[in-house]
Scaffold this active site. Structure first.
Site, PDB file in Angstrom:
ATOM      1  CG  ASP A   1      38.942  41.051  33.100  1.00 31.81           C
ATOM      2  OD1 ASP A   1      39.827  41.389  33.911  1.00 31.81           O
ATOM      3  OD2 ASP A   1      37.846  40.559  33.450  1.00 31.81           O
TER       4      ASP A   1
ATOM      5  CG  ASP B   1      39.555  37.415  38.383  1.00 32.90           C
ATOM      6  OD1 ASP B   1      39.823  36.203  38.426  1.00 32.90           O
ATOM      7  OD2 ASP B   1      40.171  38.278  39.051  1.00 32.90           O
TER       8      ASP B   1
ATOM      9  CD  GLU C   1      34.621  45.591  40.281  1.00 35.42           C
ATOM     10  OE1 GLU C   1      35.462  45.294  39.411  1.00 35.42           O
ATOM     11  OE2 GLU C   1      34.364  44.877  41.271  1.00 35.42           O
TER      12      GLU C   1
ATOM     13  CB  SER D   1      44.239  40.130  35.579  1.00 33.43           C
ATOM     14  OG  SER D   1      43.556  39.841  36.779  1.00 33.43           O
TER      15      SER D   1
END
Length: 347
Positions: free
Chosen positions: A42, A44, A89, A157
């Protein structure tokens, strides 16, 4: 430091789900060497910091959302969206099926708002330059090791791929060397104005259903059976869903950045290694050095991200190889950034 010492003295902020099983898999990595290794990660708050001194590091969406180039109305609305949906999330008590529907709504609404701003391709450099986004401590050292051995790194991403790409170009000395990207890339019309996105929407919880779209990368790296997977959400675990577990040895490393007490048990159950550190990836760097029989001190020299790594000082032949790279023009024009459609995103 050898592998056993690293694992046994990892500290209270490093959690290992099954030490015995992990040690067995990592021994296979050691035996196989760098030729069979790849990185699947990933972006971020995995490669970049989650926060520094208590101040939140911006995601690639937030890089745009906080830019002074855009309207106050856009900034206010996207901030409200983030405040509403980000806690959802990160809440492990909410089912993934419920989250997916809400994430689609969040991403789609944010992207529609961005479309109204008519961002120009020429603005991307300045937007990233003015941002406070930072890579994690020891990220450049980590990249030094993998670039020295041409170990591929696929960045997956759910952010804005165009911003991811520009962050690499501006804020990492190694730029896009050995990097490929699957993400939400901005599409620009002939006038250089943003008019949509390339490929299907990628959000936190559908990476497992979109990773197969970049077949070229996985075909090219099929012999690299040892995979270090890194993420900071439970959704990032799905990045390796299309990899046959009977063929691939996947070690999953999770960065626990938010609501640690509430989320720790869920992360330790899901990831092989959990790291509670919002700023650093030192443990990952040292782990990689152990797996490749590399001396960490050979890759500890700081490299100025504003200069070419090719001209940086070195500490011996291994470090010199780490700083070998094509020209910036070659990096930009090469096949380095892959949109979800498999089409190379270039200047």
């Amino acid at each position: 430091m050898n592998l056993d010492n690293l694992l046994q003295n990892a500290g209270s902020k490093i959690h290992i789900k099954d030490p015995g099983k992990l040690r067995t898999v990592l021994q296979q990595y050691l035996d196989d060497g760098h030729h069979l290794l790849q990185i699947l990660t990933d972006f971020d708050r995995t490669l970049t910091k989650h926060s520094s001194n208590g101040e939140l590091n911006p995601s690639t969406h937030a890089v745009l959302e906080s830019s002074g180039l855009f309207s106050a109305d856009y900034r206010d609305k996207t901030t409200n969206l983030r405040n509403k949906y980000y806690p959802i999330e990160m809440d492990p008590s909410i089912s993934q099926a419920e989250k997916e529907e809400l994430m689609i709504k969040w991403w789609s609404t944010a992207h529609k708002l961005l479309l109204q701003e008519e961002i120009k391709k020429a603005d991307i450099q300045s937007v990233v330059k003015e941002s406070s986004v930072k890579f994690r401590n020891f990220y450049e050292n980590f990249r030094s090791v993998i670039c020295a051995r041409s170990i591929p790194m696929l960045v997956f991403s759910a952010g804005i791929g165009t911003i991811v790409r520009e962050i690499f170009l501006q804020k990492s000395a190694y730029r896009l060397q050995n990097v490929e990207i699957i993400s939400n890339f901005l599409h620009f019309n002939n006038a250089g104005v943003h008019d949509g996105f390339e490929g299907p929407l990628i959000h936190t919880f559908n990476k497992g259903r979109t990773s197969h779209l970049n077949k070229e990368y996985f075909t090219r790296t099929a012999k690299r059976k040892n995979v270090l997977l890194m993420g900071d959400t439970l959704g990032d675990l799905e990045m390796g869903n299309n990899l046959d577990s009977d063929k691939y040895n996947i070690v999953k490393i999770g960065f626990l950045n938010d609501k640690n007490e509430q989320n720790r048990a869920f992360y330790v159950k899901s990831y092989d290694i959990v790291i509670e550190d919002p700023e650093s990836m030192e443990f990952v760097f040292k782990l990689l050095c152990c797996l490749l029989n590399v001396k960490p001190e050979d890759h500890l020299e700081e490299v100025d991200s504003k200069s070419s790594p090719c001209s940086a000082k070195t500490n011996g032949p291994v470090h010199a190889r780490a700083l070998t790279c094509p020209s910036p023009e070659a990096e930009i024009s090469g096949i380095v950034c892959i949109s979800p459609t498999g089409v190379t995103a270039q200047e």
